[in-house]
Design a protein around this motif. Structure first.
Motif, mmCIF file in Angstrom:
data_model
loop_
_atom_site.group_PDB
_atom_site.id
_atom_site.type_symbol
_atom_site.label_atom_id
_atom_site.label_comp_id
_atom_site.label_asym_id
_atom_site.label_seq_id
_atom_site.Cartn_x
_atom_site.Cartn_y
_atom_site.Cartn_z
ATOM 1 N N THR A 1 8.750 123.228 4.704
ATOM 2 C CA THR A 1 7.522 122.460 4.495
ATOM 3 C C THR A 1 7.756 120.996 4.842
ATOM 4 N N TYR A 2 6.836 120.472 5.637
ATOM 5 C CA TYR A 2 6.878 119.082 6.088
ATOM 6 C C TYR A 2 5.553 118.408 5.741
ATOM 7 N N ALA A 3 5.612 117.094 5.589
ATOM 8 C CA ALA A 3 4.394 116.299 5.389
ATOM 9 C C ALA A 3 4.359 115.211 6.448
ATOM 10 N N MET A 4 3.263 115.151 7.176
ATOM 11 C CA MET A 4 3.011 114.068 8.114
ATOM 12 C C MET A 4 2.007 113.144 7.439
ATOM 13 N N THR A 5 2.396 111.905 7.272
ATOM 14 C CA THR A 5 1.548 110.923 6.598
ATOM 15 C C THR A 5 1.155 109.865 7.616
ATOM 16 N N TYR A 6 -0.132 109.773 7.850
ATOM 17 C CA TYR A 6 -0.677 108.788 8.785
ATOM 18 C C TYR A 6 -1.473 107.768 7.982
ATOM 19 N N VAL A 7 -1.328 106.485 8.303
ATOM 20 C CA VAL A 7 -2.086 105.438 7.620
ATOM 21 C C VAL A 7 -3.156 104.934 8.581
ATOM 22 N N VAL B 1 9.756 120.789 14.996
ATOM 23 C CA VAL B 1 10.140 119.401 14.708
ATOM 24 C C VAL B 1 10.253 118.606 16.001
ATOM 25 N N ASN B 2 10.882 119.181 17.009
ATOM 26 C CA ASN B 2 11.010 118.501 18.301
ATOM 27 C C ASN B 2 9.635 118.246 18.920
ATOM 28 N N TRP B 3 8.772 119.237 18.905
ATOM 29 C CA TRP B 3 7.432 119.090 19.482
ATOM 30 C C TRP B 3 6.619 118.043 18.722
ATOM 31 N N MET B 4 6.720 118.058 17.396
ATOM 32 C CA MET B 4 5.999 117.063 16.590
ATOM 33 C C MET B 4 6.473 115.653 16.934
ATOM 34 N N ARG B 5 7.791 115.465 17.026
ATOM 35 C CA ARG B 5 8.359 114.135 17.306
ATOM 36 C C ARG B 5 8.035 113.634 18.707
ATOM 37 N N THR B 6 8.095 114.520 19.678
ATOM 38 C CA THR B 6 7.980 114.084 21.074
ATOM 39 C C THR B 6 6.584 114.220 21.670
ATOM 40 N N VAL B 7 5.736 115.073 21.079
ATOM 41 C CA VAL B 7 4.411 115.306 21.669
ATOM 42 C C VAL B 7 3.290 114.996 20.672
ATOM 43 N N HIS B 8 3.230 115.766 19.602
ATOM 44 C CA HIS B 8 2.053 115.709 18.729
ATOM 45 C C HIS B 8 1.869 114.357 18.039
ATOM 46 N N ILE B 9 2.869 113.891 17.321
ATOM 47 C CA ILE B 9 2.717 112.617 16.601
ATOM 48 C C ILE B 9 2.467 111.459 17.574
ATOM 49 N N PRO B 10 3.183 111.375 18.702
ATOM 50 C CA PRO B 10 2.838 110.315 19.663
ATOM 51 C C PRO B 10 1.386 110.406 20.161
ATOM 52 N N SER C 1 8.059 113.746 6.960
ATOM 53 C CA SER C 1 8.991 113.985 5.868
ATOM 54 C C SER C 1 9.173 115.482 5.657
ATOM 55 N N LYS C 2 10.355 115.868 5.239
ATOM 56 C CA LYS C 2 10.622 117.266 4.901
ATOM 57 C C LYS C 2 10.721 117.366 3.385
ATOM 58 N N MET C 3 10.031 118.337 2.823
ATOM 59 C CA MET C 3 10.068 118.518 1.380
ATOM 60 C C MET C 3 11.448 119.002 0.953
ATOM 61 N N ASN C 4 11.937 118.459 -0.146
ATOM 62 C CA ASN C 4 13.252 118.838 -0.657
ATOM 63 C C ASN C 4 13.256 120.229 -1.277
ATOM 64 N N GLU C 5 12.242 120.542 -2.053
ATOM 65 C CA GLU C 5 12.167 121.860 -2.677
ATOM 66 C C GLU C 5 11.421 122.795 -1.737
#
Length: 127
Positions: free
Chosen positions: A74-80, A40-49, A63-67
């Protein structure tokens, strides 16, 4: 007054057509809970940027899946993407290198599923 009305209509139509071109690129990742915090830290600070720096996307959400299934997160990265052409550009010029970075860092600790969706219409709450 008719000029302002015409400009308003044109702006509304332009916005509607521009939104219809948007493509959602969704990456769903299930991973080992032992690497969740680091991931999560790597995604926020490196990959997604880095993905956003390609200039191919208008916005993104993580987003993190509730179930959750037992033993995975399980996470979902949604890019537009601005358009199909922008998504094609991302996939041709940037995706492979970014996916290699992810794979080498978390090899054997994740599974990823990618999908694309065409935005048909965009609705917003009016206040």
């Amino acid at each position: 007054m008719p000029l302002l009305f015409d400009v308003y209509i044109l702006n509304s139509l332009f916005s509607t057509f521009a939104l219809m071109e948007h493509i959602i690129y969704n990456v769903t990742v299930s991973l080992d809970p032992a690497v969740e915090s680091d991931w999560v830290n790597w995604m926020r600070t490196v990959h997604i940027p880095e993905v956003m720096a390609t200039g191919c996307f208008l916005e993104s959400r993580m987003s993190k899946m509730n179930e959750q299934e037992e033993g995975v997160c399980t996470y979902a990265m949604t890019y537009v993407a601005y358009s199909q052409e922008h998504l094609d550009d991302y996939q041709k010029k940037h995706a492979a290198a970014l996916q290699v970075d992810h794979k080498s860092r978390y090899e054997g600790r994740f599974a990823a599923f990618r999908s694309t969706l065409n935005v048909i219409e965009h609705f917003q709450h009016e206040r």
